[in-house]
Design a protein around this motif. Structure first.
Motif, PDB file in Angstrom:
ATOM      1  N   THR A  42       1.974 -86.101  45.369  1.00 46.55           N
ATOM      2  CA  THR A  42       1.309 -86.217  46.657  1.00 46.55           C
ATOM      3  C   THR A  42       0.597 -84.926  47.028  1.00 46.55           C
ATOM      4  OG1 THR A  42       1.660 -86.876  48.957  1.00 46.55           O
ATOM      5  CG2 THR A  42       3.343 -85.460  47.975  1.00 46.55           C
ATOM      6  N   SER A  43      -0.037 -84.951  48.195  1.00 47.17           N
ATOM      7  CA  SER A  43      -0.682 -83.747  48.728  1.00 47.17           C
ATOM      8  C   SER A  43       0.294 -83.032  49.663  1.00 47.17           C
ATOM      9  CB  SER A  43      -1.953 -84.127  49.485  1.00 47.17           C
ATOM     10  OG  SER A  43      -1.663 -85.095  50.493  1.00 47.17           O
ATOM     11  N   LYS A  44       0.057 -81.765  49.853  1.00 49.29           N
ATOM     12  CA  LYS A  44       0.956 -80.990  50.706  1.00 49.29           C
ATOM     13  C   LYS A  44       0.874 -81.465  52.147  1.00 49.29           C
ATOM     14  CE  LYS A  44       1.322 -76.809  47.939  1.00 49.29           C
ATOM     15  NZ  LYS A  44       1.138 -75.346  47.875  1.00 49.29           N
TER      16      LYS A  44
ATOM     17  N   SER B 109      -2.354 -94.128  43.227  1.00 51.14           N
ATOM     18  CA  SER B 109      -2.933 -94.422  44.544  1.00 51.14           C
ATOM     19  C   SER B 109      -2.379 -95.690  45.193  1.00 51.14           C
ATOM     20  CB  SER B 109      -4.457 -94.535  44.434  1.00 51.14           C
ATOM     21  OG  SER B 109      -5.004 -93.315  43.976  1.00 51.14           O
ATOM     22  N   ILE B 110      -1.216 -95.554  45.784  1.00 50.04           N
ATOM     23  CA  ILE B 110      -0.612 -96.687  46.491  1.00 50.04           C
ATOM     24  C   ILE B 110      -0.889 -96.589  47.994  1.00 50.04           C
ATOM     25  CG2 ILE B 110       1.194 -96.937  44.754  1.00 50.04           C
ATOM     26  CD1 ILE B 110       3.084 -95.521  46.774  1.00 50.04           C
ATOM     27  N   ASP B 111      -1.912 -95.816  48.352  1.00 49.60           N
ATOM     28  CA  ASP B 111      -2.194 -95.548  49.765  1.00 49.60           C
ATOM     29  C   ASP B 111      -2.511 -96.805  50.565  1.00 49.60           C
ATOM     30  OD1 ASP B 111      -2.047 -92.630  49.450  1.00 49.60           O
ATOM     31  OD2 ASP B 111      -3.879 -92.885  48.256  1.00 49.60           O
TER      32      ASP B 111
ATOM     33  N   VAL C 222       4.635 -92.420  41.110  1.00 45.25           N
ATOM     34  CA  VAL C 222       3.589 -92.904  42.014  1.00 45.25           C
ATOM     35  C   VAL C 222       2.826 -91.721  42.597  1.00 45.25           C
ATOM     36  CG1 VAL C 222       4.807 -95.013  42.642  1.00 45.25           C
ATOM     37  CG2 VAL C 222       5.196 -92.945  43.976  1.00 45.25           C
ATOM     38  N   SER C 223       1.541 -91.959  42.857  1.00 40.50           N
ATOM     39  CA  SER C 223       0.739 -90.932  43.535  1.00 40.50           C
ATOM     40  C   SER C 223       0.244 -91.480  44.864  1.00 40.50           C
ATOM     41  CB  SER C 223      -0.444 -90.517  42.657  1.00 40.50           C
ATOM     42  OG  SER C 223      -1.360 -91.569  42.514  1.00 40.50           O
ATOM     43  N   MET C 224       0.216 -90.623  45.864  1.00 37.69           N
ATOM     44  CA  MET C 224      -0.201 -91.066  47.193  1.00 37.69           C
ATOM     45  C   MET C 224      -0.533 -89.857  48.068  1.00 37.69           C
ATOM     46  SD  MET C 224       3.429 -92.077  48.994  1.00 37.69           S
ATOM     47  CE  MET C 224       2.621 -92.438  50.535  1.00 37.69           C
ATOM     48  N   LEU C 225      -1.254 -90.091  49.163  1.00 38.06           N
ATOM     49  CA  LEU C 225      -1.519 -89.058  50.157  1.00 38.06           C
ATOM     50  C   LEU C 225      -0.288 -88.875  51.032  1.00 38.06           C
ATOM     51  CD1 LEU C 225      -5.116 -90.077  51.279  1.00 38.06           C
ATOM     52  CD2 LEU C 225      -4.484 -87.911  50.201  1.00 38.06           C
ATOM     53  N   SER C 226       0.015 -87.632  51.342  1.00 43.00           N
ATOM     54  CA  SER C 226       1.161 -87.375  52.209  1.00 43.00           C
ATOM     55  C   SER C 226       0.908 -87.866  53.633  1.00 43.00           C
ATOM     56  CB  SER C 226       1.492 -85.877  52.227  1.00 43.00           C
ATOM     57  OG  SER C 226       0.373 -85.138  52.723  1.00 43.00           O
ATOM     58  N   ASP C 227      -0.372 -88.086  53.962  1.00 38.70           N
ATOM     59  CA  ASP C 227      -0.703 -88.574  55.303  1.00 38.70           C
ATOM     60  C   ASP C 227      -0.060 -89.921  55.594  1.00 38.70           C
ATOM     61  OD1 ASP C 227      -2.247 -86.342  55.317  1.00 38.70           O
ATOM     62  OD2 ASP C 227      -4.178 -87.378  55.192  1.00 38.70           O
TER      63      ASP C 227
ATOM     64  N   LYS D  49      11.440 -86.108  50.128  1.00 38.51           N
ATOM     65  CA  LYS D  49      10.935 -84.832  49.606  1.00 38.51           C
ATOM     66  C   LYS D  49      11.595 -84.452  48.280  1.00 38.51           C
ATOM     67  CE  LYS D  49      10.342 -79.933  50.720  1.00 38.51           C
ATOM     68  NZ  LYS D  49       8.977 -79.925  50.157  1.00 38.51           N
ATOM     69  N   ARG D  50      12.861 -84.756  48.145  1.00 40.98           N
ATOM     70  CA  ARG D  50      13.562 -84.357  46.914  1.00 40.98           C
ATOM     71  C   ARG D  50      13.105 -85.168  45.685  1.00 40.98           C
ATOM     72  NH1 ARG D  50      18.655 -87.177  45.892  1.00 40.98           N
ATOM     73  NH2 ARG D  50      18.942 -88.921  47.335  1.00 40.98           N
ATOM     74  N   TYR D  51      12.296 -86.197  45.924  1.00 44.09           N
ATOM     75  CA  TYR D  51      11.772 -86.983  44.808  1.00 44.09           C
ATOM     76  C   TYR D  51      10.331 -86.596  44.463  1.00 44.09           C
ATOM     77  CZ  TYR D  51      15.851 -89.870  45.769  1.00 44.09           C
ATOM     78  OH  TYR D  51      17.143 -90.315  45.964  1.00 44.09           O
ATOM     79  N   ILE D  52       9.808 -85.623  45.199  1.00 44.90           N
ATOM     80  CA  ILE D  52       8.440 -85.170  44.933  1.00 44.90           C
ATOM     81  C   ILE D  52       8.446 -84.230  43.725  1.00 44.90           C
ATOM     82  CG2 ILE D  52       6.465 -83.864  45.833  1.00 44.90           C
ATOM     83  CD1 ILE D  52       7.260 -84.765  48.638  1.00 44.90           C
ATOM     84  N   ILE D  53       7.660 -84.584  42.702  1.00 46.26           N
ATOM     85  CA  ILE D  53       7.595 -83.747  41.496  1.00 46.26           C
ATOM     86  C   ILE D  53       6.351 -82.867  41.481  1.00 46.26           C
ATOM     87  CG2 ILE D  53       8.945 -85.364  40.106  1.00 46.26           C
ATOM     88  CD1 ILE D  53       6.276 -86.302  38.841  1.00 46.26           C
ATOM     89  N   LEU D  54       5.369 -83.217  42.326  1.00 46.42           N
ATOM     90  CA  LEU D  54       4.135 -82.426  42.337  1.00 46.42           C
ATOM     91  C   LEU D  54       3.446 -82.560  43.694  1.00 46.42           C
ATOM     92  CD1 LEU D  54       2.038 -80.728  40.762  1.00 46.42           C
ATOM     93  CD2 LEU D  54       0.968 -82.878  40.042  1.00 46.42           C
ATOM     94  N   GLU D  55       3.211 -81.416  44.329  1.00 43.92           N
ATOM     95  CA  GLU D  55       2.466 -81.360  45.582  1.00 43.92           C
ATOM     96  C   GLU D  55       1.195 -80.557  45.353  1.00 43.92           C
ATOM     97  OE1 GLU D  55       4.703 -81.408  49.650  1.00 43.92           O
ATOM     98  OE2 GLU D  55       5.760 -80.028  48.338  1.00 43.92           O
ATOM     99  N   LEU D  56       0.065 -81.149  45.675  1.00 43.12           N
ATOM    100  CA  LEU D  56      -1.222 -80.501  45.454  1.00 43.12           C
ATOM    101  C   LEU D  56      -1.966 -80.309  46.773  1.00 43.12           C
ATOM    102  CD1 LEU D  56      -2.299 -82.665  42.385  1.00 43.12           C
ATOM    103  CD2 LEU D  56      -1.395 -80.329  42.309  1.00 43.12           C
ATOM    104  N   SER D  57      -2.929 -79.396  46.731  1.00 43.26           N
ATOM    105  CA  SER D  57      -3.750 -79.144  47.921  1.00 43.26           C
ATOM    106  C   SER D  57      -5.106 -78.632  47.474  1.00 43.26           C
ATOM    107  CB  SER D  57      -3.063 -78.122  48.836  1.00 43.26           C
ATOM    108  OG  SER D  57      -3.026 -76.844  48.205  1.00 43.26           O
TER     109      SER D  57
END
Length: 563
Positions: A28-30, A506-508, A531-536, A547-555
């Motif tokens: 997800t995104s930060k 993208s499950i947004d 899964v990938s998705m926007l944090s929004d 949060k503990r299942y997040i493997i990658l946060e991007l910005s």
């Protein structure tokens, strides 16, 4: 099996290391970033994983909408050595690392397996065995990968027809789904298909031959020709008076045997007679010194001197002459009998020769040469016709034999196919149960799925009932997710040797209530859901929970390639 970690290296330096958890893995995104989370590379990991499974590099750096290169990433791949690798524990419980270089130059897109550069064939063979448990030629890695790496809009909105690549045939879909549903030896399908095709071809040919044989009455014609040949051949061996020429030939052969015996006897008599005449000629030519030398040898052997025994030379000559005459008489003894016997045998040989010639004359006189020639021509013509007709029968019999063998092979394979299809049916029953449970929980309605398995043909036509299904937006993407989660759960329930991971991009568009339920269900899985998705999409409470299942946060400040 289990995905362990992903590593990105740029010019020998590890730029990003991403661990994979046992169940839910979120990209997800930060959350705290003010900048939008779009275009930061949330989809990149899935596309790189697909590339590691021998997919195309284009989706990683080519803009999907405009099909133009993303300049920064293209320049990175051109100016730097960028390597990506995936470490995993395979179905064989062995740890493996697959690695490739990200380069726009196809020649530089190397294949590295456990630290050693290998050929693409070796690389793919290892993945197919360790991750997919496939050791046959079909299904191929590129027909399977789209099911597990749903990295495009098409893959995310198609439950069954997830592969929109080129040359995807009905046969490919059939093979992939039978494999997914625990059909182990997919080579059986190929063998059965080939056997059925061959059998159909033989049956068509056999029908054609039988038709020709029946219409042209070939069997009857063969019998008729054989009777004609027998008649003609017999006519060559019989005379006008009904005398069997075989009897004449037999008499000639008996005369030949007797003449051969007489020839040996004549030769022996000739030799004996010639020897007698030759010996007498020698005695006559060397009468004096020959006998004298001989006599001297005899006396010397007896230790007696000739001079002391004979009074003079005349007595010696008289004595020698007597010896010579005696020897001639001895050598010539029986010559008359030999000559008489020789004459008798020679006369008999001549008589036999005359008799044999008479038989030959009789044989020739029974039919004119022209008639014999005509008969032989007719026999030759009938022989050719017989060979042609017999060849048709032989070909038909050959097809019959091959057909028996091919049908026997098909029967044996059908037994193996039946076992495999029973595995598929068992897996399908469990899958339908799991899929209905998921769709009921998410939609309030049980979705129906069926392989539409044809047990006789060993073929299937997978289909999700579209009566309740929504083909648009988040509900369709949710259907795809439930479809894949049901698959992972079934693999675990049946302890099948199949991959137990899936990547959803993208499950947004999926409603947040369904996202929460999806995450909760994924956490219960004995498999990995990425899964990938926007944090929004996540409320602050949701973010803290997962949060503990997040493997990658991007910005925007920390994009995937850190550019």
């Amino acid at each position: 099996m289990k995905l362990l970690r992903f590593i990105l290296e740029i010019d020998g330096e590890v730029r990003r290391e991403i661990p994979f958890f046992d169940n839910l893995n979120i990209i997800t995104s930060k959350k705290k970033s003010d900048a939008p989370g779009n275009s930061v590379g949330k989809s990149t990991l899935g596309r790189i994983l697909d590339y590691l499974f021998d997919g195309s590099i284009n989706p990683i750096y080519i803009d999907d909408e405009f099909q133009t290169p993303k300049q920064e990433i293209e320049q990175l791949f051109t100016d730097s050595e960028v390597y990506v690798s995936l470490e995993y524990i395979g179905l064989d419980n062995q740890c493996s690392v697959i690695k490739r270089r990200l380069s726009t130059d196809v020649e530089l897109q190397s294949y590295i397996l456990n630290g050693k550069e290998v050929t693409s064939k070796e690389y793919i063979y290892h993945i197919m065995g360790s991750i997919f448990n496939v050791y046959s030629t079909k299904p191929t890695i590129r027909k399977l990968a789209p099911k597990f790496f749903r990295t495009t809009q098409h893959r995310m909105t198609k439950t069954v027809n997830f592969d929109n690549g080129r040359n995807v045939s009905k046969s490919d879909v059939n093979t992939v789904f039978l494999y997914l549903f625990n059909f182990n030896d997919t080579e059986i399908l190929t063998k059965v298909h080939k056997l059925k095709t061959t059998i159909k071809s033989y049956e068509r040919n056999l029908k054609a031959f039988n038709s020709v044989i029946s219409q042209d009455k070939i069997v009857g014609s063969i019998s008729k020709i054989k009777r004609e040949l027998t008649k003609l051949e017999k006519s060559l061996l019989s005379s006008e008076k009904g005398i069997d020429k075989l009897e004449i030939v037999s008499k000639i052969n008996a005369i030949d045997d007797e003449q051969n015996s007489l020839s040996d006897e004549i030769l022996s008599l000739d030799l004996k007679i010639k020897n007698i005449f030759k010996t007498n000629e020698i005695l006559k030519a060397n009468a004096h010194h020959y006998l004298l030398n001989e006599l001297q040898t005899i006396y010397q052997y007896a230790s007696v001197k000739i001079e002391s025994t004979l009074e003079d030379y005349r007595q010696a000559l008289t004595f020698h002459e007597h010896l010579l005459n005696t020897k001639r008489e001895f050598v010539s003894d029986g010559l008359d009998e030999l000559q008489e016997k020789h004459e008798e045998v020679t006369v008999k040989f001549g008589q036999l020769n005359n008799k044999k010639q008479s038989l030959f004359d009789e044989l020739k006189s029974k039919k004119k040469i022209e008639e014999i020639s005509d008969t032989m021509k007719e026999i030759g013509k009938l022989d050719k016709e017989l060979a042609k007709l017999t060849a048709i029968i032989d070909k038909k019999n050959d097809i019959d034999s091959k057909l028996v063998l091919e049908r026997q092979s098909l029967t044996e394979l059908s037994g193996e196919l039946e076992t495999e299809l029973s595995n598929v049916t068992s897996f399908e029953e469990k899958y339908i149960e799991n899929f209905k449970n998921y769709t009921l929980g998410f939609y309030g309605v049980e979705y129906n799925f069926s392989l539409h398995l044809d047990q006789e043909k060993g073929e299937c036509t997978p289909h999700v009932d579209d009566v309740e299904s929504n083909n648009e937006g988040g509900l369709k993407r949710l259907e795809v997710v439930t479809f894949d989660l049901a698959y992972i759960k079934t693999v675990c329930d049946k302890q099948a040797l199949r991959p137990n991971f899936v990547m959803h991009d993208s499950i947004d568009e999926i409603d947040i209530q369904h996202v929460r339920k999806m995450f909760d269900e994924s956490i219960k899985l004995s498999g990995q859901h990425i899964v990938s998705m926007l944090s929004d999409k996540l409320a602050q409470e949701d973010y803290r929970k997962y949060k503990r299942y997040i493997i990658l946060e991007l910005s925007q400040d920390d994009k995937f390639f850190k550019l």
